[in-house]
Design a protein around this motif. Structure first.
Motif, short mmCIF file in Angstrom:
data_model
loop_
_atom_site.label_atom_id
_atom_site.label_comp_id
_atom_site.label_asym_id
_atom_site.label_seq_id
_atom_site.Cartn_x
_atom_site.Cartn_y
_atom_site.Cartn_z
N GLU A 153 19.05 -36.33 50.79
CA GLU A 153 19.02 -36.23 52.25
C GLU A 153 20.34 -36.71 52.85
N ASN A 154 20.71 -36.12 53.97
CA ASN A 154 21.86 -36.56 54.73
C ASN A 154 21.82 -38.07 54.93
N LYS A 186 16.37 -35.63 63.28
CA LYS A 186 16.43 -34.46 62.38
C LYS A 186 16.87 -33.22 63.13
N LEU A 189 20.65 -33.42 64.17
CA LEU A 189 21.58 -33.25 63.07
C LEU A 189 21.55 -31.82 62.51
N LYS A 190 20.41 -31.17 62.61
CA LYS A 190 20.32 -29.77 62.17
C LYS A 190 21.12 -28.87 63.10
N PRO A 193 25.46 -30.64 63.02
CA PRO A 193 25.77 -31.41 61.81
C PRO A 193 27.15 -32.08 61.84
N GLY A 214 28.89 -39.84 59.76
CA GLY A 214 28.84 -38.58 59.02
C GLY A 214 29.96 -38.44 58.01
#
Length: 315
Positions: A153-154, A186, A189-190, A193, A214
């Motif tokens: 996962e990120n 979520k 970030l989707k 990004p 990030g």
């Protein structure tokens, strides 16, 4: 504004320059973020300084190479930056772990004429003491578990889901807020990004920790988990080598009921620091660890006032 790397044939730090023809001020950020952490104070500081905002190894645009994630590699690269890219007497400011790095570098170059330490974790982040600090139970432990479990996962989302800050919510509120906030993270970030995380209703001071995350390598956090960051160098040794005027910025000191230090360093640690640095002025701030984020105006005023009192032609 300009941007380039540094210096010679050894590992290079990425940095961004704001302004010119003014006395230089080098900024070193805390772990988990990057040089953009200082965006709120760049403009007011650039009225008096040419700013060199650095990305540490494992952060931002600097190399992500775990062998460089220690105070010696980063500190020596910072010295090379100051001596080759800045090339003249400067002020050097480090926040949190960046303060440890800045202090190390100040002891190794004659070009540091003013050292500014923004709430650095001296003594508290080293050896067994580190295990009773907020950083250890929060970012360091989250990094360790992320790496140990080989999570795909990120990392930004993983940290948001697992950060210690959830413990500050009452049980009932946490059960309601946490899943909704994680779902919002979520989705953000989707959709974005490449952007720093933003979550509805989260305070700006809390989201400041996610600026640059990030581009953060959690293997850097592992070095504070296992204490390899310091390369075995006692903090006393770093502090006694500082011979330039120093401004020590101290945020609030708070403890949990079970003895966890919710601050960079304790009052006792601060007293030790002030006793070991030969020329040191203390400035206290009634805020959390990110002084330049929470109290930017006071932060800038204190720096400018210190510079004025030195009476140097440049700094």
């Amino acid at each position: 504004m300009g941007c380039c790397g540094v210096c010679g044939n050894e590992a290079k730090l990425s940095y961004t320059v704001y302004g010119s023809d003014k006395p230089p001020l080098v900024l070193v950020h805390a772990q988990g973020t990057d040089s953009r952490s200082f965006d709120k104070v760049i403009k007011p500081l650039s009225r008096d300084f040419s700013i060199y905002a650095v990305d540490c190894f494992g952060h931002g645009k600097s190399p992500h190479e775990p062998s460089l994630y220690n105070i010696v590699s980063i500190g020596d690269a910072l010295v090379r930056l100051i001596e080759s890219a800045v090339g003249e007497p400067c002020a050097l400011l480090g926040h949190s772990s960046g303060g440890l790095i800045a202090a190390y570098a100040a002891g190794k170059t004659d070009l540091c004429e003013l050292l500014i330490l923004e709430d650095p974790p001296f003594f508290s982040s080293q050896a067994e003491r580190r295990k009773n600090t907020f950083n250890y139970i929060d970012l360091s432990s989250v990094c360790h578990k992320y790496l140990q479990d080989a999570v795909e996962e990120n990392f930004v989302l993983y940290y948001f889901e697992n950060q210690y800050a959830w413990n500050f919510f009452p049980d009932n509120a946490r059960q309601k807020v946490r899943p909704k906030s994680i779902e919002a993270a979520k989705k953000f970030l989707k959709r974005h990004p490449e952007r720093d995380l933003k979550v509805p209703f989260w305070p700006k001071s809390a989201l400041a920790a996610f600026v640059g995350m990030g581009n953060y390598d959690p293997r850097f956090g592992e070095t504070f988990y296992d204490d390899s960051f310091h390369c075995g160098i006692p903090h006393e040794e770093i502090l006694t080598k500082i011979d330039c005027p120093t401004l020590f910025m101290k945020a609030k000191t708070e403890w949990s009921d079970d003895g966890i230090l919710f601050a960079a360093l304790s009052e006792e640690d601060l007293t030790r620091c002030l006793g070991l640095i030969s020329d040191c002025e203390l400035a206290r701030f009634d805020c959390g660890h990110g002084i330049h984020v929470e109290q930017p105006r006071q932060f800038v005023q204190v720096i400018k006032r210190k510079r004025a009192t030195l009476g140097h032609a440049r700094i």
